[in-house]
Design a protein around this motif. Structure first.
Motif: not given
Ligand code: WQD
Length: 346
Positions: A262-278
């Motif tokens: 099994v392998f996780n495929l993510g950046t390791g960075d958590g981003v909020t919805v508002l941060e994504a929008i901005h």
């Protein structure tokens, strides 16, 4: 030359993976009944790579038709299985549609893999198998929880089916748990083509910005997070695609230590919805018309990946940051819009 069968090859991640496989010297074929995708993707793949991919427009739920593809292609050395329904909300409304499509298709495919002795199998799984995790970032050993939706349950069951299959079969399996795939190929020739109103955040953002949607809703800003909106691990679809090529190469080189990894495929960075929008607003220069609305049932509060295993074992590297994710998603949306406008004018 190794030949890889990609199911769901006309879909979002499937089309980007076909491009990456071709660019890495693989011969490829696709199975996609276009029930949730468009053959238009094959044209984009051809423009990017110069290769016209053969797509078998059959349904994996039809065993005889699926088996015929393997009979016609006895030189298949690996399968990458994307073809499945994946809308969380729809799966709650139509659970049997999801169990039938996602599990019957998988089981038919596995029966063919076994009969035709295909050595390598990569499965499209999802971070949704973790549910609402007690610890973040999640590792591959973080306990999975009861799925929040039938969609998530089909991913958990798919993983279990493949674990049991790999114990007795000669094939080796890799389960890739995607976090949130977003963005589009830098050429803007392929990308995400949601059917109807987009469920996922980034296409909702870009369709609102282009004017297809009058506004979008932020589903809740009263969560226990830094700005009250949910946290996710957004990962560029091209980085996800290349991880599949690396997974196939890893199995072909017999580097796997067990029959099912099994392998996780993510950046390791958590981003909020508002941060994504901005970030989108900053990249596009478009002020987004959004409103804060009620929470969406089934949403997890926060999840992001520990991706060390994929980096260390597969040699995976992240090449696209959040700005590049938003920039490529926006360029793709603009191109679709131009193509639709031209079609209207003709
Ligand atoms: C992300 C965040 C929403 C739309 C699901 C599947 C996962 C994968 C990706 C297949 C959440 C918020 C969204 C909108 C919003 N599926 N949002 N307004 O639910 O994290 O993951 O899709 O590969 O397996 O579980 O993705 O993009 O729907 O939502 O506020 O119009 O954006 O509430 O917090 P999700 P998403």
């Amino acid at each position: 030359m190794a030949k890889i069968l990609v199911t769901g090859g006309c879909g979002f991640i499937g089309s980007h993976t076909l491009v990456d496989l071709i660019e890495n010297g693989f011969q490829v074929i696709s199975i996609d009944n276009n029930s949730r995708s468009s053959a238009y993707s094959l044209q984009g793949i051809a423009e990017i790579t110069g290769t016209q991919v053969k797509n078998y427009t059959i349904d994996l739920k039809n065993y005889d038709e699926t088996r015929a593809v393997f009979q016609e292609n006895p030189d298949i050395t690996g399968v990458i299985h994307f073809a499945a329904y994946k809308a969380v909300g729809e799966s709650v409304a139509e659970p049997i549609l999801y169990y039938e499509n996602n599990l019957f298709g998988l089981i038919n495919l596995i029966k063919c893999v076994e009969e035709f002795n295909v050595p390598d199998f990569v499965f499209s799984s999802s971070c949704t198998v973790y549910g609402n995790p007690d610890e973040i970032p999640v590792t591959e050993n973080t306990p999975t929880k009861k799925a929040e939706s039938p969609y998530g349950a089909t991913k958990q069951m798919g993983e279990e089916i493949l674990r049991d299959f790999s114990k007795k079969a000669t094939s080796s399996v890799i389960l890739l748990r995607y976090f949130n795939p977003v963005g589009a190929h830098p050429s803007a020739l392929i990308g995400e083509l949601p059917i109807g109103r987009p469920q996922n955040l980034v296409p909702a953002i870009t369709q609102t910005a282009i004017g297809k949607l009058p506004k979008m809703m932020v589903y809740g800003n009263d969560y226990p997070t830094r700005d009250g909106s949910c946290i996710r691990d957004y990962i560029h679809v091209c980085d996800i695609a290349h991880a599949h090529t690396l997974a196939i190469q890893y199995l072909a080189a017999k580097k796997n230590k067990t029959h099912c990894e099994v392998f996780n495929l993510g950046t390791g960075d958590g981003v909020t919805v508002l941060e994504a929008i901005h970030t989108f607003e900053e990249v596009s220069g478009v002020a987004l018309n959004y409103e804060i609305g009620p929470r969406r049932p089934g949403d997890v509060i926060a999840i992001y990946a520990n991706n060390n295993l994929a980096v260390q074992e597969l040699g995976w590297e992240i090449h696209y940051d959040l700005k590049a994710m938003m920039k490529t998603a926006w360029a793709w949306e603009q191109r679709i819009f131009q193509a639709e406008q031209q079609a209207k004018n003709n």
